[in-house]
Design an enzyme around this catalytic site. Structure first.
Site, PDB file in Angstrom:
ATOM      1  N   MET A   1     -38.316 -22.527  -6.563  1.00  0.00           N
ATOM      2  CA  MET A   1     -38.949 -21.365  -6.651  1.00  0.00           C
ATOM      3  C   MET A   1     -40.770 -21.966  -6.549  1.00  0.00           C
ATOM      4  SD  MET A   1     -38.905 -19.195 -10.126  1.00  0.00           S
ATOM      5  CE  MET A   1     -37.746 -19.938 -11.587  1.00  0.00           C
TER       6      MET A   1
ATOM      7  N   ARG B   1     -41.979 -18.125  -5.570  1.00  0.00           N
ATOM      8  CA  ARG B   1     -43.324 -18.189  -6.367  1.00  0.00           C
ATOM      9  C   ARG B   1     -44.744 -17.911  -5.227  1.00  0.00           C
ATOM     10  NH1 ARG B   1     -44.214 -22.824 -10.877  1.00  0.00           N
ATOM     11  NH2 ARG B   1     -43.053 -21.621 -12.542  1.00  0.00           N
TER      12      ARG B   1
ATOM     13  N   HIS C   1     -43.798 -12.374 -13.750  1.00  0.00           N
ATOM     14  CA  HIS C   1     -42.288 -13.329 -13.176  1.00  0.00           C
ATOM     15  C   HIS C   1     -42.705 -14.512 -12.206  1.00  0.00           C
ATOM     16  CE1 HIS C   1     -41.427 -10.643  -9.076  1.00  0.00           C
ATOM     17  NE2 HIS C   1     -43.027 -10.963  -9.508  1.00  0.00           N
ATOM     18  N   GLU C   2     -41.328 -14.802 -12.490  1.00  0.00           N
ATOM     19  CA  GLU C   2     -41.349 -16.432 -11.418  1.00  0.00           C
ATOM     20  C   GLU C   2     -42.681 -17.334 -12.713  1.00  0.00           C
ATOM     21  OE1 GLU C   2     -39.003 -17.044  -9.646  1.00  0.00           O
ATOM     22  OE2 GLU C   2     -38.623 -14.983  -9.354  1.00  0.00           O
ATOM     23  N   GLY C   3     -42.741 -17.302 -13.568  1.00  0.00           N
ATOM     24  CA  GLY C   3     -43.397 -17.951 -14.285  1.00  0.00           C
ATOM     25  C   GLY C   3     -44.631 -17.618 -14.886  1.00  0.00           C
TER      26      GLY C   3
END
Lengths: 598, 598
Positions: A293, A297, A440-442
């Protein structure tokens, strides 16, 4: 028409700022040098301009369709995917003995940036595959790697990451997809995932889903989540693509931008057994996923930098050629109109966009360089330092480019006026596409909590200490180059950040909810410090080049770097002042606000 | 589903903040009272919810089409247009003896806000017609008014404003459309206009274009521009719609948002004589247009407030009902998830959006109230004061809602995460729609130059003096209500604004280009002072209501107003500090930056 990225600026980042040449001495990159890398970058640019850029707009208008249970893409996407695979972009960083190109992450990132700047919606499929392949390369069994990696790296199979569920978005702890153990060591997956990019399409023979799920009886929360490899099609005994594995498309979601990349609802095991294989150990899935991740990120920030750069360059070209009006001091309406760029306010918009986009690109490539150091630096100390710095910089590299490049694209739109807002031009699509990067991606709010709640306090504050030491060394170098004003500005900002960090960490260790109430403001403050530093670094390199006698367009390029750094430190960094005041008192307004008052 | 505007908040602005009741005593509004106005507002809400809201999304996806030389709209637009006309919304402020409803602008603005919040793309046609009708009512001849106003107010004819040309966007001085005098007193128009909203469609029997053009031999620049009435169809002798007047659609432009409103290229006189009539005197066209442009600019801010409010309300409802995660201090994953609004960072996003949207609505309705004062206040002094204040507030009411409500919509999107980014929900459309408000009716950069270069220095600084006197009186009232902290914050901000204004005006009188180099930053600083003041006003009213014993949901409403005002003054207004520092030194970076350095 100008290219979507500035090759001169990319070369500056890679070779003048980040000393990528030094990587050539490392065993992993034996035989590589600037000539090899420049050829790889030229290939990426050529693939971007031939296969991605021409279909950017079409890929937005002619979205993937959900027909008879399958997703169908327009006919420009598959050739682009294959071109990226054939150019080695999916396999760029993988081991040569697995079919990879074994390039440094620093170079691979710049290559991918070309695709993202040209057409992010098409580039995603390749990037998702690369990410899934990296995850398998890191944690898959030898058999899993031997079976799945070659077709993925060659472009025959693609990959996805399947995390989010309808009731578990930011809160992965609550995910409910079940993995039921079978006698043969496999699992049957049952559950629904949502927002799965590239979850179905017609680009490849097979799709390899990497799915987070719970093994029956697993503990609640994040400690009971495991990672599974779940192909869309099973493989026959001879390795050829076999029977459908009961991964059903439940529907597709239509997004504001990034429309070329399909976003799906996937149902696993709804209509029959859906077979998956555990990757790594049980219950460690989230740890594995978060390892990758971080890479995802940084990639978010990179795509923001790429899209922002593309918008900046379009607006700059427009401002240089389009004439409009006269300077305020010119009262004679019969004088010829001036180019837009002659207006101070247009230059402000462009300079702000330059600061955001070139600063973002410098930051994400710096992170890629740290990934190389983490994996290939000579000493353990260097590798640990790189890990610490990546821990700290990742949430910033994800979120601040997504924010500041959205502002840059908005500034580019404002420069172009109605033309910037029209679909007949490129900038409005970039405005829609890049907005996703804040989500997205947190979400960026999650990044803020990750930064202040985890990355800063962990290891006794080692990450921030490593960063501060680096900044101080760079400030000394800036002073030596005569850039005292920049050094003073950055040092002051760093000191202020350090002081407020101490008080916030103390507060959050007593009460995490209270300590994290203003995490987003902390992220903003830390990000501006990081950007001021990255601009100070660029200015120092540029100042040295000027002293060494750069002339002509090169001198303009370097003078622009120094001017942008001064503008950032003088006009943007001071936005930290009110934010720091808020953090010093850890303002309790939003913490204590009763929802009924909204 | 919550309504697109908050009726409680609208009533607060109209009756508690702006004392609209007092207008009932003015002769123009004889016979009207709160009961009449509330009925008008209820009608507007009902029209919005019945005819506009249900087709918001469809109107975005099913855009006007250009077919065989005509623009065709989807079949939800015409019924909405007719419903607005029948509800008296086009005719709202017009004289009763011309078929108008003769409502106060304050009430009419709130009515229109309902349509804009529900479906801005459909509402534009009615607003464009109302604007064109206002221009004719102010400057047309008696014959022109008698001929054209009734069918426009009844909804049979519509109207446009045709200013921009392909090479003259922000720089109207350079426009080239020609008006050739004819023996019968009419003119033949020849030229091309671009970005003409509602330039062609199938909603009405005729379209009345108000066109800026030059009479042959007119002086160059803005002093040689005249205004013409140019119908799409000529009128037959009996007043019925006659022959085509050779206004050709050259094409339509496809926008990122606001897609329901067609944007056209119009060619006048390309294929045959295009007859127009002079409105008012020759060469005064730009003065006339700018008289109405102020109204159009306040309307831009109003539509931003309306769209921002709709997004805020959608996000607030989502945050109250959607559960996700746990508070940072809760480590037990088996506890139930909390509503999104329980997270401090979500409340920050919502509170910022509340400040922007309710502040914007308060400001644009305050401007509408000033329009009423300008036209109907009892004394000359009151009317002049209203004009001065409108001069000053118009560029701010146009630009700051367009910026801050775009941020609010972005904050709403962030609250909703992926759902905010999906076209299956409303917020992403609002994000695309509202972005236009920073561009049209004069870009925000143009507003900044208008504010600092014209509105502030003209009449010896009378506008800012009138504003300062108002603010000081309101600060005294706030102190009397016990809101000393707010009064101090606003007074300090006003003093700082006054000081920096003095130095900038001196500079721009010596060198306009240098003095206006940071006009956009000045606009930002002045806007935050205005917003802090408008929130102080709201907080004072709310505090008095709380002292008078408000309870239940009403008390929450008032407490929310006071809390939002405190948040604005404490956390948003301080963003002026670095901007003021830049203005005090009139930072020369962008003024002096050579374009080659970009």
């Amino acid at each position: 028409m100008s290219s979507v990225l500035n090759p001169r600026d990319l070369a500056f980042h890679l070779y003048e700022l980040l000393d990528t040449d030094a990587l050539a001495t490392r065993p992993r990159f034996a035989g590589q040098d600037r000539e090899v890398w420049d050829a790889a970058l030229a290939t990426a640019q050529q693939v971007a301009e031939t296969h991605f850029r021409p279909s950017r707009s079409r890929n937005d208008a002619d979205e993937p369709q959900y027909l008879n249970g399958r997703v169908v893409t327009n006919d420009a996407v598959a050739p682009a995917y294959q071109a990226a695979a054939e150019a080695g972009i999916i396999a760029a960083t993988h081991d040569a003995d697995r079919g990879g190109v074994q390039l440094p992450h620093t170079i691979a990132s710049a290559m991918i940036a070309w695709l993202e700047a040209a057409n992010v919606g098409s580039s995603s499929y390749a990037m998702l595959t690369a990410g899934a392949a990296n995850l398998l390369a890191a944690f898959g069994s030898a058999e899993q790697q031997a079976t799945w990696l070659p077709p993925m790296l060659e472009g025959r199979f693609s990959g996805t990451m399947a995390l989010t569920e309808p009731d578990a978005g930011s809160a992965l702890a609550d995910l409910r997809t079940q993995a039921i153990p079978q006698a043969d060591g496999s699992y049957h997956l049952v559950g629904t995932k949502i927002w799965i990019s590239g979850g179905d399409h017609d680009l490849t023979e097979n799709i390899v889903h990497l799915v987070l799920a719970r093994i029956a009886g697993a503990p609640p929360g994040t400690k009971g989540i495991s990672l599974f490899l779940v192909p869309r099609q099973q493989l026959a005994a001879d390795g050829s693509v076999g029977a459908w594995n009961h991964v059903t498309v439940g529907g597709i979601i239509h997004k504001m931008g990034w429309r070329g990349t399909v976003s799906t609802v996937l149902n696993f095991g709804e209509s029959g057994p859906c077979v998956g294989w555990l990757v790594g150990e049980p219950h460690r899935g989230l740890t594995y996923m978060f390892h990758m991740m971080n890479e995802a990120r940084i990639a978010v920030g990179r795509s923001a930098a790429a899209m922002g750069s593309s918008a900046y360059r379009a607006a700059l070209e427009y401002a240089q050629t389009r004439t409009q009006g006269r300077l305020p001091s010119e009262k004679d309406p019969t004088t010829p109109p001036v180019p837009l760029v002659a207006h101070a306010d247009i230059r402000r918009l462009l300079l702000q966009a330059k600061c955001a986009t070139e600063g973002s690109m410098a930051l994400v490539l710096t992170c890629a360089r740290l990934v190389d150091d983490e994996q290939t630096a000579t000493t353990e100390a260097e590798r640990v330092r790189a890990t610490r710095l990546l821990d700290l910089l990742t949430p910033i590299a994800k979120s601040w480019p997504s924010i500041s490049c959205q502002e840059a694209i908005s500034q580019a739109m404002q420069v172009m006026g109605g033309y910037g807002y029209a679909r007949e031009y490129d900038v409005e699509q970039l405005y829609r596409d890049n907005r996703l990067n804040q989500i997205h991606e947190g979400t960026n709010g999650i990044q803020a909590i990750d930064l202040l709640g985890r990355k800063v306090p962990q290891h006794g504050g080692a990450a921030l200490q490593a960063f501060a030491a680096w900044v101080q060394a760079d400030c000394a170098a800036a002073r030596a180059a005569g850039l005292t004003d920049l050094a003073e500005g950055v040092e002051g900002a760093l000191t202020a950040l350090g002081a407020v960090t101490g008080s916030l960490v103390a507060e959050l260790q007593a009460d995490a909810t209270r300590g994290l109430a203003n995490a987003s403001v902390y992220l903003e403050v830390a990000s501006r410090v990081v950007f001021a530093w990255i601009w100070l670094r660029q200015a120092t390199v540029a100042q040295r080049a000027l002293e060494a006698g750069a002339s002509g367009p090169d001198a303009d390029f370097y003078l622009g770097k120094v001017a942008a750094a001064r503008f950032y430190v003088r006009c943007e960094l001071p936005l930290n002042t009110p934010a720091l005041a808020l953090l010093r008192r850890n303002d309790a307004t939003v913490l204590e606000l009763p929802p009924a008052w909204l």
